[in-house]
Motif scaffolding. Structure first.
Motif, PDB file in Angstrom:
ATOM      1  N   LYS A 220       0.980  -1.249   0.090  1.00 31.14           N
ATOM      2  CA  LYS A 220       0.141   0.007  -0.032  1.00 31.14           C
ATOM      3  C   LYS A 220       0.798   1.232  -0.059  1.00 31.14           C
ATOM      4  CE  LYS A 220      -4.054  -2.192   2.401  1.00 31.14           C
ATOM      5  NZ  LYS A 220      -4.913  -2.007   3.634  1.00 31.14           N
ATOM      6  N   ILE A 221       0.523   2.369  -0.345  1.00 33.81           N
ATOM      7  CA  ILE A 221       0.996   3.528  -0.694  1.00 33.81           C
ATOM      8  C   ILE A 221       0.213   4.578   0.381  1.00 33.81           C
ATOM      9  CG2 ILE A 221       1.845   5.470  -1.922  1.00 33.81           C
ATOM     10  CD1 ILE A 221       1.746   3.578  -4.307  1.00 33.81           C
ATOM     11  N   TYR A 222       1.228   5.385   1.140  1.00 33.83           N
ATOM     12  CA  TYR A 222       0.808   6.030   2.137  1.00 33.83           C
ATOM     13  C   TYR A 222       1.474   7.410   1.935  1.00 33.83           C
ATOM     14  CZ  TYR A 222      -0.782   1.947   4.345  1.00 33.83           C
ATOM     15  OH  TYR A 222      -1.418   0.741   4.541  1.00 33.83           O
ATOM     16  N   LYS A 223       0.959   8.855   1.837  1.00 30.67           N
ATOM     17  CA  LYS A 223       1.498   9.951   1.652  1.00 30.67           C
ATOM     18  C   LYS A 223       1.694  10.937   3.059  1.00 30.67           C
ATOM     19  CE  LYS A 223      -0.627  10.486  -2.985  1.00 30.67           C
ATOM     20  NZ  LYS A 223      -1.426  11.455  -3.789  1.00 30.67           N
ATOM     21  N   TYR A 224       2.777  11.496   3.011  1.00 27.99           N
ATOM     22  CA  TYR A 224       3.382  12.448   4.194  1.00 27.99           C
ATOM     23  C   TYR A 224       4.027  13.522   3.968  1.00 27.99           C
ATOM     24  CZ  TYR A 224       2.939   7.676   6.326  1.00 27.99           C
ATOM     25  OH  TYR A 224       2.443   6.283   6.606  1.00 27.99           O
ATOM     26  N   ASN A 225       3.431  14.589   4.794  1.00 27.69           N
ATOM     27  CA  ASN A 225       4.200  15.875   4.505  1.00 27.69           C
ATOM     28  C   ASN A 225       5.520  15.921   5.094  1.00 27.69           C
ATOM     29  OD1 ASN A 225       1.239  16.422   5.300  1.00 27.69           O
ATOM     30  ND2 ASN A 225       1.798  18.294   4.364  1.00 27.69           N
ATOM     31  N   LEU A 226       5.962  14.857   6.157  1.00 31.41           N
ATOM     32  CA  LEU A 226       7.089  14.782   6.629  1.00 31.41           C
ATOM     33  C   LEU A 226       7.561  13.395   7.226  1.00 31.41           C
ATOM     34  CD1 LEU A 226       9.792  16.180   7.959  1.00 31.41           C
ATOM     35  CD2 LEU A 226       8.606  16.632   9.869  1.00 31.41           C
ATOM     36  N   ILE A 227       8.797  12.944   6.813  1.00 27.90           N
ATOM     37  CA  ILE A 227       9.378  11.605   7.100  1.00 27.90           C
ATOM     38  C   ILE A 227      10.478  11.966   8.028  1.00 27.90           C
ATOM     39  CG2 ILE A 227      10.210   9.363   6.361  1.00 27.90           C
ATOM     40  CD1 ILE A 227       8.927   9.999   3.806  1.00 27.90           C
ATOM     41  N   ILE A 228      10.470  11.274   9.268  1.00 31.81           N
ATOM     42  CA  ILE A 228      11.481  11.480  10.033  1.00 31.81           C
ATOM     43  C   ILE A 228      12.057  10.008  10.250  1.00 31.81           C
ATOM     44  CG2 ILE A 228      12.418  12.016  12.353  1.00 31.81           C
ATOM     45  CD1 ILE A 228      10.091  13.813  12.499  1.00 31.81           C
ATOM     46  N   LEU A 229      13.538   9.760   9.814  1.00 32.16           N
ATOM     47  CA  LEU A 229      14.286   8.612   9.899  1.00 32.16           C
ATOM     48  C   LEU A 229      14.846   8.600  11.253  1.00 32.16           C
ATOM     49  CD1 LEU A 229      16.041   8.011   6.483  1.00 32.16           C
ATOM     50  CD2 LEU A 229      13.724   7.218   7.185  1.00 32.16           C
ATOM     51  N   CYS A 230      14.640   7.573  12.146  1.00 34.73           N
ATOM     52  CA  CYS A 230      15.132   7.406  13.439  1.00 34.73           C
ATOM     53  C   CYS A 230      15.801   5.811  13.263  1.00 34.73           C
ATOM     54  CB  CYS A 230      14.283   7.387  14.676  1.00 34.73           C
ATOM     55  SG  CYS A 230      13.272   9.062  14.720  1.00 34.73           S
ATOM     56  N   THR A 231      16.381   5.505  12.229  1.00 32.12           N
ATOM     57  CA  THR A 231      17.006   4.139  12.015  1.00 32.12           C
ATOM     58  C   THR A 231      18.473   3.874  12.263  1.00 32.12           C
ATOM     59  OG1 THR A 231      17.064   4.772   9.487  1.00 32.12           O
ATOM     60  CG2 THR A 231      15.072   3.684  10.238  1.00 32.12           C
ATOM     61  N   GLY A 232      19.178   5.109  12.712  1.00 28.95           N
ATOM     62  CA  GLY A 232      20.404   4.798  13.009  1.00 28.95           C
ATOM     63  C   GLY A 232      21.474   5.173  11.608  1.00 28.95           C
ATOM     64  N   SER A 233      22.737   4.979  11.950  1.00 26.51           N
ATOM     65  CA  SER A 233      23.577   5.417  11.075  1.00 26.51           C
ATOM     66  C   SER A 233      23.998   4.297   9.908  1.00 26.51           C
ATOM     67  CB  SER A 233      24.823   5.994  11.535  1.00 26.51           C
ATOM     68  OG  SER A 233      25.535   4.979  12.620  1.00 26.51           O
ATOM     69  N   GLU A 234      23.855   3.177  10.430  1.00 18.77           N
ATOM     70  CA  GLU A 234      24.203   1.916   9.601  1.00 18.77           C
ATOM     71  C   GLU A 234      23.042   1.407   8.923  1.00 18.77           C
ATOM     72  OE1 GLU A 234      27.264   1.029   9.207  1.00 18.77           O
ATOM     73  OE2 GLU A 234      27.810   2.809  10.369  1.00 18.77           O
ATOM     74  N   SER A 235      21.823   1.975   9.087  1.00 19.84           N
ATOM     75  CA  SER A 235      20.841   1.268   8.400  1.00 19.84           C
ATOM     76  C   SER A 235      20.935   1.423   6.785  1.00 19.84           C
ATOM     77  CB  SER A 235      19.377   2.001   8.842  1.00 19.84           C
ATOM     78  OG  SER A 235      19.009   3.269   8.234  1.00 19.84           O
ATOM     79  N   ASN A 236      20.257   0.537   6.149  1.00 19.56           N
ATOM     80  CA  ASN A 236      20.283   0.613   4.668  1.00 19.56           C
ATOM     81  C   ASN A 236      19.453   1.698   4.120  1.00 19.56           C
ATOM     82  OD1 ASN A 236      21.915  -1.709   4.386  1.00 19.56           O
ATOM     83  ND2 ASN A 236      20.211  -2.827   4.418  1.00 19.56           N
ATOM     84  N   LEU A 237      18.389   2.157   4.895  1.00 15.62           N
ATOM     85  CA  LEU A 237      17.483   3.120   4.671  1.00 15.62           C
ATOM     86  C   LEU A 237      18.295   4.595   4.528  1.00 15.62           C
ATOM     87  CD1 LEU A 237      14.710   3.457   3.375  1.00 15.62           C
ATOM     88  CD2 LEU A 237      14.054   3.757   5.821  1.00 15.62           C
ATOM     89  N   THR A 238      18.985   4.619   5.612  1.00 13.08           N
ATOM     90  CA  THR A 238      19.693   5.891   5.766  1.00 13.08           C
ATOM     91  C   THR A 238      20.818   6.238   5.006  1.00 13.08           C
ATOM     92  OG1 THR A 238      19.220   5.884   8.167  1.00 13.08           O
ATOM     93  CG2 THR A 238      20.886   7.247   7.184  1.00 13.08           C
ATOM     94  N   LYS A 239      21.601   4.898   4.411  1.00 13.19           N
ATOM     95  CA  LYS A 239      22.706   5.219   3.565  1.00 13.19           C
ATOM     96  C   LYS A 239      22.191   5.285   2.101  1.00 13.19           C
ATOM     97  CE  LYS A 239      26.010   2.308   6.172  1.00 13.19           C
ATOM     98  NZ  LYS A 239      26.682   1.079   6.118  1.00 13.19           N
ATOM     99  N   SER A 240      20.945   4.602   1.748  1.00 16.72           N
ATOM    100  CA  SER A 240      20.571   4.574   0.361  1.00 16.72           C
ATOM    101  C   SER A 240      19.907   6.227   0.046  1.00 16.72           C
ATOM    102  CB  SER A 240      19.358   3.768   0.125  1.00 16.72           C
ATOM    103  OG  SER A 240      18.108   3.920   0.969  1.00 16.72           O
ATOM    104  N   LEU A 241      19.508   6.709   0.927  1.00 15.26           N
ATOM    105  CA  LEU A 241      18.891   8.060   1.035  1.00 15.26           C
ATOM    106  C   LEU A 241      19.698   9.112   1.123  1.00 15.26           C
ATOM    107  CD1 LEU A 241      15.231   7.418   2.774  1.00 15.26           C
ATOM    108  CD2 LEU A 241      15.638   7.674   0.294  1.00 15.26           C
ATOM    109  N   PHE A 242      20.922   8.948   1.883  1.00 20.22           N
ATOM    110  CA  PHE A 242      21.618  10.029   2.046  1.00 20.22           C
ATOM    111  C   PHE A 242      23.215   9.812   2.053  1.00 20.22           C
ATOM    112  CE2 PHE A 242      17.751  11.241   4.394  1.00 20.22           C
ATOM    113  CZ  PHE A 242      17.882  12.752   4.635  1.00 20.22           C
ATOM    114  N   GLY A 243      23.409   8.573   1.364  1.00 18.10           N
ATOM    115  CA  GLY A 243      24.746   8.226   1.055  1.00 18.10           C
ATOM    116  C   GLY A 243      25.927   8.185   2.322  1.00 18.10           C
ATOM    117  N   ASN A 244      27.172   8.426   2.071  1.00 19.51           N
ATOM    118  CA  ASN A 244      28.036   8.437   3.294  1.00 19.51           C
ATOM    119  C   ASN A 244      28.442   9.864   3.399  1.00 19.51           C
ATOM    120  OD1 ASN A 244      27.946   5.414   3.380  1.00 19.51           O
ATOM    121  ND2 ASN A 244      28.800   5.277   1.457  1.00 19.51           N
ATOM    122  N   GLY A 245      27.627  11.073   3.447  1.00 19.43           N
ATOM    123  CA  GLY A 245      28.373  12.112   3.596  1.00 19.43           C
ATOM    124  C   GLY A 245      28.466  12.258   5.027  1.00 19.43           C
ATOM    125  N   THR A 246      29.537  11.704   5.613  1.00 24.15           N
ATOM    126  CA  THR A 246      29.679  11.862   7.195  1.00 24.15           C
ATOM    127  C   THR A 246      31.167  12.010   7.599  1.00 24.15           C
ATOM    128  OG1 THR A 246      29.977   9.700   7.368  1.00 24.15           O
ATOM    129  CG2 THR A 246      27.932  10.319   7.705  1.00 24.15           C
TER     130      THR A 246
END
Length: 387
Positions: A149-175
């Motif tokens: 299913k698809i859900y729409k949001y005004n804001l998404i907050i990622l609290c998945t940690g620095s090592e999560s695949n989701l964090t890395k895929s969306l923000f890369g390794n800019g650290t």
């Protein structure tokens, strides 16, 4: 008018606290926890400063949390001399009456309290055991696909940690990051009853050992050791922990098993991107020896809550780049300086050279005589950096 929607992704203590805090907003919140329930079974503890406790009091969960908090009136720092003799080099207590230096709380207990609050909050919908398959743009909003299913949001907050695949895929390794090549060992000890209100930090060669009281008969251990020291030898680890603990406590036994975690340093360059905000450990990870990791997160959350509340009252879009940029500009400089400061202090206590260690200890003993210096240290540990 249709309410704005926020999606918080993660089942960590950070995600749970963020969900409860932002439930004050006039919006709908989806909390996607996946199958992350490790906090509910962990023996780890967190240290909370007096100022950050004031923030938690405003979440309407204080009555429950207050029963689990354990106040510490003093912090003492030690170095190891010959034959495992510990010499005190620094002692700090609150600079104001009726204040505590910190409060210690078990992760599992605060997680359960927050989950109970979330389950009883109408504006929060929990999505357990959901695996996100896609995040993409959908008109002006951001969409998440899970459970087909698809859900729409005004804001998404990622609290998945620095090592999560989701964090890395969306923000890369800019650290900015590096490994301490250390492991954090945590457990809880049981011992004879005593007035247990002193937090102790012992600096050893290649090791930092912290004793954090959680009751008159229980003390949490946070032990940072080099990866090549006693690796995979839990029996030897237990013997060494017990030998150190017996310097302060009697009839010591292990109440929980040993847990371990690799220790790294990380500062994220970019805080947000197109309606997605990184939060918690995804933004900054510091060494646990000063107990400031969760305190930094609470300070960030206080800033975020204040900004979003003011924008909601004005009817503004919570996921707009202007709003997320405002949070980044306020939080990022302080987090950078605070994180680097902790890293520098940690490295100074890891010096092996006897001359540098003697010089460091001499400086600490000199500062120990200055109430002014102690007042500064207390305020920074309590409130963070203010500018």
């Amino acid at each position: 008018m249709k309410k704005q929607k926020i999606c918080i992704i993660g089942g960590s203590l950070t995600a749970l606290t963020t969900a409860v805090s932002l439930s004050k907003l006039d919006c709908e919140i989806d909390l996607i926890t996946g199958n992350d329930n490790k906090n509910l079974n962990s023996s780890r503890t967190i240290a909370i400063s007096e100022s950050n406790l004031d923030f938690l009091k405003r979440l309407n969960i204080f009555k429950s949390i207050n029963q689990q908090l354990w106040p510490c009136s003093t912090i003492k720092l030690f170095t190891e001399k010959s034959d495992q003799y510990f010499k005190e080099i620094f002692k700090i207590s609150p600079n104001r009456k009726n204040k505590k230096i910190l409060y210690v709380l078990e992760n599992s207990k605060i997680s359960k309290i927050l989950m109970e609050k979330i389950n009883n909050t109408k504006s929060i919908s929990i999505k357990k055991n959901q695996k996100i398959s896609e995040i993409f743009n959908s008109g002006l909003l951001k969409s998440i696909k899970y459970n087909n299913k698809i859900y729409k949001y005004n804001l998404i907050i990622l609290c998945t940690g620095s090592e999560s695949n989701l964090t890395k895929s969306l923000f890369g390794n800019g650290t900015i990051n590096h490994s301490y090549k250390e492991t954090s060992i945590t457990t809880i000890l049981q011992h004879n009853t005593l007035k247990n209100d002193i937090a102790r930090q012992i600096f050893l060669d290649n090791e930092i050992l912290a004793f954090l009281p959680i009751s008159n008969t229980l003390t949490s251990i946070v032990w940072s050791i080099k990866n090549n020291v006693m690796k995979n030898n839990k029996l030897l680890m237990k013997r060494k922990i017990k030998s150190y603990a017996e310097k302060f406590f009697e009839n010591v036994s292990f109440k929980t098993k040993l847990e371990n975690k690799n220790l790294n340093f990380l500062i994220r360059n970019k805080y947000y991107n197109d309606r997605i905000l990184l939060f918690g450990d995804a933004l900054h990870v510091v060494h646990p020896f000063v107990g400031q990791g969760f305190n930094m997160i609470i300070r960030d959350l206080s800033v975020l809550e204040k900004i979003l509340l003011s924008k909601t009252n004005l009817g503004l879009d919570l996921g707009s780049s202007d709003i997320l940029s405002e949070f980044s500009k306020e939080a990022k400089p302080r987090n950078f300086l605070y994180s680097v400061g902790i890293d520098l202090v940690k490295n100074s206590f890891s010096l092996k050279n006897e001359y540098y260690k003697d010089t460091r200890n001499l400086i600490m003993r000199s500062l120990n005589k200055s109430n002014f210096a102690k007042s500064i240290f207390f305020d920074i540990a309590d409130k963070g950096l203010k500018f």
